[in-house]
Design a protein around this motif. Structure first.
Motif, PDB file in Angstrom:
ATOM      1  N   TYR A 115      -4.663  -2.995  -7.832  1.00  0.00           N
ATOM      2  CA  TYR A 115      -4.104  -1.839  -7.106  1.00  0.00           C
ATOM      3  C   TYR A 115      -2.603  -1.710  -7.369  1.00  0.00           C
ATOM      4  CZ  TYR A 115      -2.465   1.198  -3.407  1.00  0.00           C
ATOM      5  OH  TYR A 115      -1.846   2.216  -2.722  1.00  0.00           O
ATOM      6  N   GLU A 143      -8.192   1.106  -6.689  1.00  0.00           N
ATOM      7  CA  GLU A 143      -8.928  -0.107  -6.386  1.00  0.00           C
ATOM      8  C   GLU A 143      -9.712  -0.576  -7.615  1.00  0.00           C
ATOM      9  OE1 GLU A 143     -11.438   0.287  -2.999  1.00  0.00           O
ATOM     10  OE2 GLU A 143      -9.798   0.663  -1.597  1.00  0.00           O
ATOM     11  N   SER A 156      -9.557 -11.565  -3.616  1.00  0.00           N
ATOM     12  CA  SER A 156      -8.772 -10.492  -3.005  1.00  0.00           C
ATOM     13  C   SER A 156      -7.442 -10.324  -3.717  1.00  0.00           C
ATOM     14  CB  SER A 156      -8.544 -10.780  -1.520  1.00  0.00           C
ATOM     15  OG  SER A 156      -9.768 -10.876  -0.826  1.00  0.00           O
ATOM     16  N   ASP A 158      -9.933 -15.555  -1.096  1.00  0.00           N
ATOM     17  CA  ASP A 158      -8.567 -15.043  -1.156  1.00  0.00           C
ATOM     18  C   ASP A 158      -8.114 -14.825  -2.593  1.00  0.00           C
ATOM     19  OD1 ASP A 158      -8.342 -15.060   1.578  1.00  0.00           O
ATOM     20  OD2 ASP A 158      -7.258 -16.950   1.693  1.00  0.00           O
ATOM     21  N   ASP A 195      -8.405 -11.620   4.616  1.00  0.00           N
ATOM     22  CA  ASP A 195      -8.183 -10.167   4.634  1.00  0.00           C
ATOM     23  C   ASP A 195      -6.913  -9.824   3.856  1.00  0.00           C
ATOM     24  OD1 ASP A 195      -8.843  -7.543   5.214  1.00  0.00           O
ATOM     25  OD2 ASP A 195      -7.749  -7.518   7.102  1.00  0.00           O
ATOM     26  N   VAL A 241      -5.940  -6.969  -5.343  1.00  0.00           N
ATOM     27  CA  VAL A 241      -4.622  -6.460  -4.943  1.00  0.00           C
ATOM     28  C   VAL A 241      -3.754  -6.204  -6.175  1.00  0.00           C
ATOM     29  CG1 VAL A 241      -2.445  -7.094  -3.819  1.00  0.00           C
ATOM     30  CG2 VAL A 241      -4.606  -7.439  -2.624  1.00  0.00           C
ATOM     31  N   THR A 268     -11.870  -6.574   4.416  1.00  0.00           N
ATOM     32  CA  THR A 268     -11.735  -5.152   4.159  1.00  0.00           C
ATOM     33  C   THR A 268     -12.495  -4.818   2.893  1.00  0.00           C
ATOM     34  OG1 THR A 268      -9.570  -5.101   5.226  1.00  0.00           O
ATOM     35  CG2 THR A 268     -10.104  -3.285   3.746  1.00  0.00           C
ATOM     36  N   GLN A 319       0.840  -1.204   0.000  1.00  0.00           N
ATOM     37  CA  GLN A 319       0.000   0.000   0.000  1.00  0.00           C
ATOM     38  C   GLN A 319       0.872   1.249   0.000  1.00  0.00           C
ATOM     39  OE1 GLN A 319      -3.636   0.077   0.437  1.00  0.00           O
ATOM     40  NE2 GLN A 319      -3.460   2.234  -0.039  1.00  0.00           N
ATOM     41  N   ASP A 341      -2.117  -3.601   2.392  1.00  0.00           N
ATOM     42  CA  ASP A 341      -1.514  -3.332   3.696  1.00  0.00           C
ATOM     43  C   ASP A 341      -1.000  -4.597   4.370  1.00  0.00           C
ATOM     44  OD1 ASP A 341      -1.158  -0.734   4.458  1.00  0.00           O
ATOM     45  OD2 ASP A 341      -3.245  -0.416   4.997  1.00  0.00           O
ATOM     46  N   ASN A 342      -1.430  -5.765   3.899  1.00  0.00           N
ATOM     47  CA  ASN A 342      -0.997  -7.030   4.491  1.00  0.00           C
ATOM     48  C   ASN A 342       0.035  -7.750   3.621  1.00  0.00           C
ATOM     49  OD1 ASN A 342      -2.438  -6.834   6.827  1.00  0.00           O
ATOM     50  ND2 ASN A 342      -4.206  -7.968   6.090  1.00  0.00           N
ATOM     51  N   TYR A 370     -11.650  -5.152  -1.062  1.00  0.00           N
ATOM     52  CA  TYR A 370     -10.900  -6.361  -1.413  1.00  0.00           C
ATOM     53  C   TYR A 370     -11.675  -7.610  -0.995  1.00  0.00           C
ATOM     54  CZ  TYR A 370      -7.215  -2.993  -2.153  1.00  0.00           C
ATOM     55  OH  TYR A 370      -6.502  -1.928  -2.614  1.00  0.00           O
ATOM     56  N   LYS A 404      -4.894  -7.874   1.421  1.00  0.00           N
ATOM     57  CA  LYS A 404      -4.996  -6.511   0.912  1.00  0.00           C
ATOM     58  C   LYS A 404      -3.586  -5.928   0.836  1.00  0.00           C
ATOM     59  CE  LYS A 404      -5.888  -4.836   5.633  1.00  0.00           C
ATOM     60  NZ  LYS A 404      -6.824  -4.120   6.499  1.00  0.00           N
TER      61      LYS A 404
END
Length: 730
Positions: free
Chosen positions: A203, A209, A196, A193, A137, A200, A174, A100, A141-142, A177, A139
């Protein structure tokens, strides 16, 4: 309202907690350092949650899930103590930014870099799923970008595959995603997943997004029924990502097939989508592409007709659309008590709002039945009530084009219904839950409002939204609250009869106003403040609804023991105090959503100010020492030049023509020699040899070169604070 734990300067499991790396609703992550120098990311459960048995169970589950996943491509677990007084888990410390942050600061990934990211993250996903775990989750940020490749982190809400049947209160993830089935509260599989992952990758490749929209409600609608925006993503990755973002989880490749498709390269994609190497154009591992917006063929019906054509066989319209199945035996006349229970032949039903008996459904005289959960219905009102009682089964009807068309044919052709909006059956349903809620509200406004199986009367909404902590911390309940907190949902609930029929409309209007005000406030900050330009808006409608229903809950968030965060909150909250009503609620929600930004700004400010102080102090110290050193060096040089007085003085003295002057010059030369010797000793002892003195001059020049950048950084941060004060009227 925010959980407030000061950072611990302590030791956990042999790891000294050096500094905070980040803070969430449930815990804080510290940089830990072992005695041998090994560094780890140590996640510590907040003290306020440590006494919560359910939170301890979830934390222990997180540890267990992390241990089950192979260590490559994920942050490996090093040690943990979920049963301790302060539960903690230590994982591999990854020295790198999140995806991110990297995309926000450096721009989208391209070419080989994007391919490498895609393959590595798909590999991590395959490892996660091989361990029987669904992350749920995934995304930007992960995903941490380590020097040796990306790592997937944060299994805080992961669940085992065998236990992924979630109820209405168990939706986690989230928004942006999340797969459609997550939003719908359906049973989840590892396909969420994969969805998601596709979002991802969009992005990573575009910086936007895949389902970008101005409000959270519109983002949800796009995920459920809209098409993803893949930007300038190129083939073959474009085709693979498009397949991963399919609304139907059955048509998405699993993680292993996804990895094979990525490795196959350009030959792994056909016009109809990616296929495995050696496969035919009709792939065997991945189902053929089907347009998710295409409804099943419907009968040709005169759109102006509200009753069957004269002479039409009323038993044919529904049955030719209904899927082929064996009809159950007629139920006993026991009263209907819920899904699966038999229902008696209903009394004549008059559609709400109909005049006289023009829209009357008799349920007798040859009207064919509609079968729902194995029960025969001839009364649409009774059907609506049964669907409200078994929301999961009903939403599958409205989410399936064929089933929805069959229901529409039964209502419009067989019963000649004039009440229900035809658009529910003749258009693609972007949100099956909203379509179902509309169907129930139109047929049975006398029923209490229900959405996704949750009671939605005003007192029930007030109870559900009484505690903002799930929204702030991201607990599973928060996404269910977000699905309820939509103006369209509230307006539908307002169609049900109640003591104050306009209350839902006013609440929906306030929610709309607040969300737009919050987004506008965030845009004002990102447009006017340099440090906010990469900040992602996060105006949560569930938190807005909480504040609208419970104004007393709308207090400034905790600064988490960080005075820098506290200063930002104090500045921004002035806008809330100056904007009462829904606008103020929107501003407050924007501040809560920007807490991560405030924490980052506070950390940046400390870093820049500490570095500025350090370098400026170093510069001042070096400048004073170099100046003194240079002064002594110049004096010694003058003394060395004065040594030339010695031969001149001797010549004058021996010639007898200027004995006095010659003696003076000889004395000056002797004194200069003595001074030069003393200064050489002082320079050597106090300032080092010539090499060290030269290094000190270089250090001073380097410090002087760094100061302008650090000064600019500090001034930019202070200018942001000053500008923020002006924006908020402070």
């Amino acid at each position: 309202m925010m959980l407030n734990d000061a950072a611990d300067d302590s030791v956990l499991g042999g790891y000294r907690l050096v500094r905070s790396l980040g803070r969430g609703g449930f815990g804080e992550v510290f940089l830990g350092e072992a005695e041998d120098g090994t560094r780890a990311a140590v996640k510590v459960l907040h003290a306020s949650w440590a006494g919560d048995a359910d939170m301890r169970r979830r934390f222990a589950a997180e540890v267990e899930q992390a241990r089950r996943v192979s260590g490559f491509c994920v942050a490996a677990i090093l040690d943990a103590d979920p049963e301790g007084e302060r539960p903690w888990i230590a994982t591999e410390y990854i020295d790198g930014p999140t995806l991110q942050r990297a995309v926000a600061e450096e721009g989208p990934r391209r070419g080989v870099e994007l391919q490498r990211l895609a393959v590595n993250t798909a590999t991590a996903l395959a490892a996660v799923h091989a361990a029987g775990v669904v992350h749920r989750d995934l995304k930007p940020d992960n995903i941490m970008l380590a020097p040796d490749g990306p790592r997937v982190i944060d299994f805080g809400i992961a669940r085992a595959v065998e236990t992924t049947s979630v109820t209405a209160s168990g939706v986690v993830g989230t928004i942006g995603y999340m797969a459609p089935e997550q939003l719908e509260g359906a049973r989840l599989t590892s396909a969420v997943d994969v969805f998601s992952w596709g979002a991802v990758m969009v992005y990573a490749a575009t910086g936007e997004e895949a389902f970008q929209a101005p409000t959270q409600a519109s983002r949800i609608a796009r995920i459920l029924g809209g098409t993803p925006d893949l930007g300038d993503l190129t083939e073959p990755l474009r085709g693979i990502v498009h397949r991963c973002l399919d609304k139907d989880p059955e048509r998405r490749p699993d993680a292993s097939a996804l990895l094979t498709l990525l490795i196959a390269g350009p030959n792994g994609v056909t016009a109809s989508g990616p296929v495995l190497p050696g496969a035919s154009a009709a792939p065997t591992l991945v189902a053929p592409v089907v347009d998710p917006t295409r409804a099943a063929p419907a009968p040709v019906v005169d759109p102006t007709r509200v009753a069957p054509h004269h002479g039409a066989d009323p038993t044919r319209s529904y049955t030719r659309f209904a899927p082929s199945r064996a009809l159950p035996a007629a139920p006993s006349p026991a009263s209907y008590t819920g899904p699966g229970a038999p229902v008696p032949a209903p009394p004549p039903y008059t559609a709400p709002g109909a005049a006289g008996g023009s829209a009357r459904h008799t349920g007798i005289g040859g009207v064919p039945p509609y079968h729902f959960v194995g029960i025969r219905f001839t009364d649409p009102g009774a059907l609506a009530e049964a669907m409200q009682g078994d929301w999961g089964a009903a939403v599958r009807v409205f989410g399936d084009a064929t089933e929805r068309a069959a229901l529409g044919a039964w209502l419009m052709n067989d019963l000649g219904d004039t009440v229900v909006d035809r658009a529910l059956f003749r258009r693609h349903a972007d949100d099956a839950n909203l379509a179902l809620a509309s169907f129930i509200a139109q047929l049975r406004p006398d029923l209490p409002p229900v959405f996704r199986g949750l009671g939605a009367t005003l007192p029930e909404l007030a109870a559900l939204f009484s505690d903002p902590r799930p929204v702030i911390t991201g607990a599973p309940r928060s996404n269910e609250m977000a699905l309820l907190a939509r103006p369209a949902v509230l307006r539908l609930m307002g169609l049900h009869h109640g003591a104050d029929p306009g209350a839902y409309q006013r609440l929906a209007d306030s929610l709309d106003t607040a969300e737009h005000a919050g987004n506008a406030f965030h845009q004002e900050l990102t447009g006017g403040l340099a440090g906010w330009r990469a900040a992602v808006p996060n105006v949560n409608p569930a938190l807005i609804l909480t504040f609208l229903l419970h104004p007393e809950r709308m207090t400034p968030p905790s600064n988490g023991g960080d005075n820098g965060v506290g200063e930002w909150i104090d500045i921004l909250w002035r806008r809330v105090d100056a904007s009462p009503g829904p606008v103020g609620v929107g501003h407050a929600t924007a501040i809560y959503g920007a807490l991560a930004t405030l924490q980052a700004l506070a950390r940046q400010r400390r870093y820049w100010e500490e570095r500025y102080t350090e370098v400026s102090t170093e510069h001042e110290t070096l400048h004073a020492k170099v100046e003194q050193q240079q002064r002594f060096f110049r004096i010694r040089r003058y003394c060395n030049h004065a040594l030339f007085c010695l031969p001149i003085g001797l010549v004058l003295d021996l010639s007898g023509r200027a004995e006095v002057l010659g003696g003076f010059l000889v004395s000056v030369a002797v004194l200069a020699f003595c001074a030069s010797v003393v200064l050489s000793v002082v320079l050597r002892v106090g300032y080092g040899d010539p090499v060290r003195r030269g290094q000190r001059v270089m250090e001073l020049n380097n410090a002087a070169a760094r100061l302008p950048e650090l000064t600019s950084g500090v001034e930019r941060i202070r200018a942001d604070l000053l500008h923020a004060r002006r924006l908020t009227g402070g």
